[in-house]
Structure formats: C-alpha cells, structure tokens
Design a protein around this motif. Structure first.
Motif, PDB file in Angstrom:
ATOM      1  N   ARG A  63     -16.282 -50.233  -3.057  1.00  0.00           N
ATOM      2  CA  ARG A  63     -17.132 -49.155  -2.563  1.00  0.00           C
ATOM      3  C   ARG A  63     -17.393 -48.165  -3.689  1.00  0.00           C
ATOM      4  O   ARG A  63     -16.456 -47.735  -4.370  1.00  0.00           O
ATOM      5  CB  ARG A  63     -16.409 -48.472  -1.400  1.00  0.00           C
ATOM      6  CG  ARG A  63     -17.182 -47.352  -0.791  1.00  0.00           C
ATOM      7  CD  ARG A  63     -16.545 -46.894   0.517  1.00  0.00           C
ATOM      8  NE  ARG A  63     -17.323 -45.791   1.034  1.00  0.00           N
ATOM      9  CZ  ARG A  63     -17.383 -45.464   2.303  1.00  0.00           C
ATOM     10  NH1 ARG A  63     -16.695 -46.142   3.194  1.00  0.00           N
ATOM     11  NH2 ARG A  63     -18.124 -44.449   2.695  1.00  0.00           N
ATOM     12  N   TYR A  64     -18.654 -47.829  -3.892  1.00  0.00           N
ATOM     13  CA  TYR A  64     -19.043 -46.885  -4.932  1.00  0.00           C
ATOM     14  C   TYR A  64     -19.845 -45.777  -4.247  1.00  0.00           C
ATOM     15  O   TYR A  64     -20.989 -45.998  -3.843  1.00  0.00           O
ATOM     16  CB  TYR A  64     -19.900 -47.571  -5.995  1.00  0.00           C
ATOM     17  CG  TYR A  64     -19.246 -48.794  -6.587  1.00  0.00           C
ATOM     18  CD1 TYR A  64     -18.434 -48.702  -7.716  1.00  0.00           C
ATOM     19  CD2 TYR A  64     -19.429 -50.050  -6.003  1.00  0.00           C
ATOM     20  CE1 TYR A  64     -17.817 -49.821  -8.245  1.00  0.00           C
ATOM     21  CE2 TYR A  64     -18.813 -51.182  -6.530  1.00  0.00           C
ATOM     22  CZ  TYR A  64     -18.017 -51.055  -7.646  1.00  0.00           C
ATOM     23  OH  TYR A  64     -17.403 -52.174  -8.163  1.00  0.00           O
ATOM     24  N   ASP A  65     -19.223 -44.603  -4.087  1.00  0.00           N
ATOM     25  CA  ASP A  65     -19.879 -43.485  -3.397  1.00  0.00           C
ATOM     26  C   ASP A  65     -20.325 -42.426  -4.395  1.00  0.00           C
ATOM     27  O   ASP A  65     -19.552 -42.058  -5.289  1.00  0.00           O
ATOM     28  CB  ASP A  65     -18.901 -42.823  -2.414  1.00  0.00           C
ATOM     29  CG  ASP A  65     -18.593 -43.699  -1.226  1.00  0.00           C
ATOM     30  OD1 ASP A  65     -19.371 -44.634  -0.958  1.00  0.00           O
ATOM     31  OD2 ASP A  65     -17.570 -43.453  -0.561  1.00  0.00           O
ATOM     32  N   ALA A  66     -21.546 -41.930  -4.205  1.00  0.00           N
ATOM     33  CA  ALA A  66     -21.961 -40.764  -4.987  1.00  0.00           C
ATOM     34  C   ALA A  66     -21.085 -39.590  -4.576  1.00  0.00           C
ATOM     35  O   ALA A  66     -20.811 -39.411  -3.390  1.00  0.00           O
ATOM     36  CB  ALA A  66     -23.425 -40.450  -4.709  1.00  0.00           C
ATOM     37  N   PRO A  67     -20.637 -38.777  -5.531  1.00  0.00           N
ATOM     38  CA  PRO A  67     -19.756 -37.653  -5.190  1.00  0.00           C
ATOM     39  C   PRO A  67     -20.370 -36.711  -4.163  1.00  0.00           C
ATOM     40  O   PRO A  67     -19.663 -36.130  -3.341  1.00  0.00           O
ATOM     41  CB  PRO A  67     -19.547 -36.930  -6.533  1.00  0.00           C
ATOM     42  CG  PRO A  67     -19.876 -37.941  -7.581  1.00  0.00           C
ATOM     43  CD  PRO A  67     -20.893 -38.875  -6.981  1.00  0.00           C
ATOM     44  N   ASP A  68     -21.681 -36.577  -4.173  1.00  0.00           N
ATOM     45  CA  ASP A  68     -22.328 -35.652  -3.233  1.00  0.00           C
ATOM     46  C   ASP A  68     -22.843 -36.349  -1.974  1.00  0.00           C
ATOM     47  O   ASP A  68     -23.578 -35.758  -1.192  1.00  0.00           O
ATOM     48  CB  ASP A  68     -23.488 -34.940  -3.932  1.00  0.00           C
ATOM     49  CG  ASP A  68     -24.549 -35.921  -4.413  1.00  0.00           C
ATOM     50  OD1 ASP A  68     -24.357 -37.146  -4.265  1.00  0.00           O
ATOM     51  OD2 ASP A  68     -25.584 -35.460  -4.916  1.00  0.00           O
ATOM     52  N   GLY A  69     -22.479 -37.619  -1.792  1.00  0.00           N
ATOM     53  CA  GLY A  69     -22.879 -38.317  -0.570  1.00  0.00           C
ATOM     54  C   GLY A  69     -24.305 -38.824  -0.575  1.00  0.00           C
ATOM     55  O   GLY A  69     -24.828 -39.243   0.459  1.00  0.00           O
ATOM     56  N   ALA A  70     -24.957 -38.824  -1.731  1.00  0.00           N
ATOM     57  CA  ALA A  70     -26.366 -39.245  -1.784  1.00  0.00           C
ATOM     58  C   ALA A  70     -26.531 -40.732  -1.492  1.00  0.00           C
ATOM     59  O   ALA A  70     -27.575 -41.164  -1.025  1.00  0.00           O
ATOM     60  CB  ALA A  70     -26.955 -38.916  -3.151  1.00  0.00           C
ATOM     61  N   TYR A  71     -25.509 -41.518  -1.794  1.00  0.00           N
ATOM     62  CA  TYR A  71     -25.579 -42.946  -1.504  1.00  0.00           C
ATOM     63  C   TYR A  71     -24.176 -43.529  -1.440  1.00  0.00           C
ATOM     64  O   TYR A  71     -23.193 -42.921  -1.913  1.00  0.00           O
ATOM     65  CB  TYR A  71     -26.395 -43.705  -2.569  1.00  0.00           C
ATOM     66  CG  TYR A  71     -25.797 -43.659  -3.951  1.00  0.00           C
ATOM     67  CD1 TYR A  71     -24.784 -44.543  -4.327  1.00  0.00           C
ATOM     68  CD2 TYR A  71     -26.247 -42.731  -4.883  1.00  0.00           C
ATOM     69  CE1 TYR A  71     -24.229 -44.483  -5.599  1.00  0.00           C
ATOM     70  CE2 TYR A  71     -25.697 -42.675  -6.157  1.00  0.00           C
ATOM     71  CZ  TYR A  71     -24.691 -43.557  -6.503  1.00  0.00           C
ATOM     72  OH  TYR A  71     -24.135 -43.500  -7.742  1.00  0.00           O
TER      73      TYR A  71
END
Ligand SMILES: [Fe+2]
Length: 187
Positions: A63-71
């Motif tokens: 899982r690779y999450d953008a720190p700000d939740g963008a993707y």
C-alpha cells in the motif's frame, strides 16, 4: 509509456488532483500500463505468490498512500475462491488485474436512499478481468457498488488506485439478502 513506482508519485498526484471524470481515464491508463511492465511485475507482484498460497482470505499486500490522502495505491492478493462483500467507496477507484483473473459484479441501487440503513440492489453486470483486459473504474458511492473475487484456481493479484475521499467514511457495505447498507469505518 514506461511506468514505475519510483517515478509514479508525481503522476499519481497529478491524476488525483483532476476532477473525477478526467481522473478516471488517466488512472485507467496508468494502471493498464503498470501491470504490463516487466520490472513492476518482477519486483512487486511475483514475490507475493509464495506467501499467497498460505492465505485464507484476500488481503492488501502493498500500500502506497499519499501523506495528505490525495491517493492510495494498493496491491490486492486474491487466493482462489476469495472475494469481497458488496461494497462501495467514498472515493473514485480503478483497478487492473496483474496476474490471474478476477470476476467483478456491479450493482445499481433501486431505492431512493431516503431510509436509513436500507438499500435495495439490482445486479447490473458482471465481467471477468485479466491483465490484457485493461482497467475497471468505479465512481464514488452509489455510482460504483461492486463485488470483486477470484473464481479461478490460481492466485490473482490486482493493483488499485483510489482518489481522494469525498466523505469521512471509507465507504459502505451492502447485504442484499436483507436490503441492508451500513457505513464502513475501516478497510
Ligand atoms: Fe472495492
């Protein structure tokens, strides 16, 4: 186009900042290219197969999450016979099969949503997705009620991209046997 996870964060951010109708075709192209890339398959997908044989249910292996939740980019592993419940997401979503074959069922809602915890569903279509079939996309909420599973006898692996959440909750789970719907608070 050559895609890799090393250079993908900028591409993913660009995609996920677009309005949904523009983001979905870009996300579809990104994933369709990614799952055909030998370097990605070799480094991120094939190593998952040995552990997958010992799993009882489907799971998110990477899982690779953008720190700000963008993707959120997620790699799902589907041992034979596993599948999700019927659900939706509070963001748009797109996925492409990287190995094996997945069966997707899509549902329409036939009620008006006015009664709490009530939803009546009608099956709209089902499709088999293999790596050569490209990317399936779902709209947020009622626009993308679906179930995904692996009906085959070998492990399937898929890569999913989710856009920014439009609500606090992650999505909803449906139980058509009793016309029930509830919020899902975690994946
Ligand atoms: Fe889903």
């Amino acid at each position: 186009m050559t895609v890799s996870l090393a250079n993908s964060p900028n591409e993913l951010r660009t995609i996920c900042e677009l309005p949904t109708e523009s983001a979905l075709p870009r996300a579809a192209r990104f994933l369709a290219d990614l799952v055909k890339e030998p370097a990605f398959l070799g480094s991120q997908i094939l190593p998952l197969l040995s552990e997958a044989k010992h799993a009882d249910g489907w799971y998110v292996a990477r899982r690779y999450d953008a720190p700000d939740g963008a993707y959120s980019l997620q790699v799902f592993v589907w041992p034979p016979g596993t599948g999700t419940k019927i659900h939706d997401h509070s963001s748009w979503g797109a996925y492409a099969c990287a190995l094996g074959t997945l069966l997707e069922e899509r549902y329409d809602r036939t009620d008006d949503g006015s009664k709490a915890e009530h939803a009546s569903l009608r099956k709209a279509w089902q499709l088999l997705w293999s790596p050569q079939d490209g990317t399936s996309t779902v709209l947020p909420g009622d626009g993308g009620i679906h179930r995904v599973g692996n009906p085959g006898e070998s492990v399937a692996v898929s890569v999913h991209l989710y856009g920014p959440r439009l609500e606090e909750i992650d999505g909803r789970d449906y139980d058509p046997s009793r016309d029930y719907v509830c919020d899902r608070t975690e994946d």
